[in-house]
Design an enzyme around this catalytic site. Sequence first.
Site: not given
Length: 831
Positions: A525, A528-529, A532-533, A547, A644
């Site tokens: 998808l 992210g920081g 991957p997701v 996640k 965040d």
Amino acid sequence: MAGVIEKTSMALVFMYMLQLCYFFLFAAASGDAITTSKPLRYGEVVVSKGGKFALGFFTPGKSRLYYVGIWFHNLPKTVVWVANRDNPMNDTSGFLYLNEADGNLVLRQNSTNTLIWSTDISVTGNYTAMAQLTDIGNLVMIGNESPTTVLWQSFDHPTDTFLPYSKLGFNKRNGQNWMLQSWKTEDDPATGSISLRFNTSGRTQVFLYNKNVPLWRVGYFFSGEKDVGSPSMRRQISYGFNLSVTEDDNEVQTSYHLANANAIFRVGVVPAGYMQAYKWDYTLKEWKIYGSYPQLNCESYGTCGANSNCDSVNYAYNKCFCLPGLEPRNSTQWQNNNDASAGCARKKGRPSMCRNGEGFIRVESVKIPDTSTVTVQKELSMEECQKVCLRNCSCNAYAVADVTNGTRECLTWHGTLMDTQVSNKDVHDLYVRVDAIDLANYARRSKRELTKAGKVGILTACVTLITLIIAFFVYCKRRKAKQELELNSPRKEEDGESRTQPSLPFFKIKTIMSATNHFSDENQLGQGGFGPVYKGTLVNGQKIAVKRLSQGSGQGTLEFKNEIKLIAKLQHRNLVKLLGYCIHKEERMLIYEYLPNKSLNFFLFERNQRMSLDWNTRFHIVSGIARGLLYLHQDSRLKIIHRDLKASNILLDATMNPKISDFGMARIFGEDQIQARTRRIVGTYGYMSPEYAMVGQYSTKSDVFSFGILLLEIISGKRNTGGQASANLIGRVWELWREGKALETVDSRLGESYPIDLALRCIQVGLLCVQESALYRPSMLQVIFMLGNEVSLPSPRKPAFLFNSDIENSDSSADRDPSVNDVSNTTISAR
């Protein structure tokens, strides 16, 4: 020559004597009183005997006008009383003196010989000896014939602040009202529109008003429950805040004092529409907000409209219900828009409720409705009160309670029932009149529930036994996997709490591999920081998002455990739901609910996707994020600072409802904790508040700053990036605001299809959130109130232009160990 020297010496002595006379006549700083021989001029102060309060001339904030007021001495200037609040002086020629002719304390502007203010009392045969400032902040005028006689006192004329030992109340004989009235703005002490005062109509209550529109109702003062209807205030009173209420035929009044004599405390009303309590923090050297009211959504007056019951005790946000025998007046608006402002009305086509088999249904543990129009009868039992109400066909409800003098009162309502609220404590029951049909249905339902409860009890026992057997085998099977997480270790986490085992399902790696097709590229998808997701589908058809934390992501075991621990305890419609976790060797994975619309970042900054964000959708997203943050900061069991908040961490479900995600950097605060510091700065450039980025200091106001950035990004469709202050989003919006061109901020793709007033309000709220000083930023409760109500807003101060680096990607995360100075200075100006 000797004669010349002698004359010169005599002249010097004469000048010196004149200076001494001037000092003794006019220098008031050394005493605690003003007398006929010792007036007060600009630049001089009168200080109370114990050094706690000062009286003098002041200029508030950015104003160029001059006032006489009282403030806390030796603290950042916090004005608690203003003499000439509605008649300021325009220069420094004013002086405050005792008029020997009539004994009044008078403020006059010398340059224009204008009377500015006077105590305006009539003194007969007992002239004023002095006006003395006491250590409780009261300016008292004392008679010379009887030193114990108080001729006038500032406590009888409060402005916006309620100090210990002062009073609020109402004189039933002459109509005098001791009430608080806010400043007009932060820089203008003129009488504002927000007031806190008693309402003695019907049965005595205290209201917070905007002009004459009620904002908050403290409630009816019962014995032992002097703050009925304000659960948040009840908690504060239990912490050494001693409140007394007295009422007789002449007046009703309330005052308070603190159990701790060294505590410095004040209560005030602010232009934004709140009553706030402040306590001086000796450690941080700043005022700490002790309470802000209304605090919960349901505490705002009439949240759910007429004849309804508002519940924010059993729900993460306010939930509206009609009282028994009633239905939504506008069912479409109630269901589709979650707007209950139209309230409830009697069901259509129902039989008469006048001696036609009607009765009452009990609504338990509530803040009873507004008592402004009730009929009060004393010394009646519950049964007698019910009969009184039943005999009168116009009586809609009744309640019985003990009052402060030990008697019982029967309250009956004969009109609209306004502002009923579920309480988190057994307070009082309300009995609502219903027709014969509803009464019969209620009786049958109660009987069925009792019968069902008996059957369910037997069935529950059997199911429990079977469940325990199954659970034992499941426990043995999963024990090894769960032990890998080691969350039951007695060692302390960074936030000071011992580790605890989250009540979340543990997913096997085989299950995750099968669901994601071995983490195939087509199921990814995004990135992210921290890794991957992937999208996945379980064997039961449920869609999930996985996640997968990369080993080099920077989110290690601590952050992983922190995210599990936090999210497992949080339940809110605007927070992403964590379904479980998976640990396999060095792999760590979090399993979330799948949200088909990806993140706000995708819709907001992808050129082809922004068209789908119309104004209503954007405002809906803003409101949802605000409610989610309010839950984290205030309404959840834990006080959470996210740290965040950014567009990529706002996920959207199928109907574009926003959900805050990624709690790896979040921190738990204690109930009374205001701020904390860290040497490890984590977050995202462009969203971090200045105090956090520079010295590692974070609080709920850090999240408010990030929300302000996010709000401006949603309105404008632009990222907060750029190398110069004028080039980044904050700088650009600030310049447009100052030039009166704020609407140029709005995303051009919206065309003219948006409400101008609401857009301007959103921009102003965004600028209030990103002010450089955390002190001036609103809380999330205030943000929600300002976004949802047409109230006057304070002018924003200069925003923070901190992130003017050459960073091109605002989603790049910061993770650094700055050089931290352990001493922090906080400056509070004006008030």
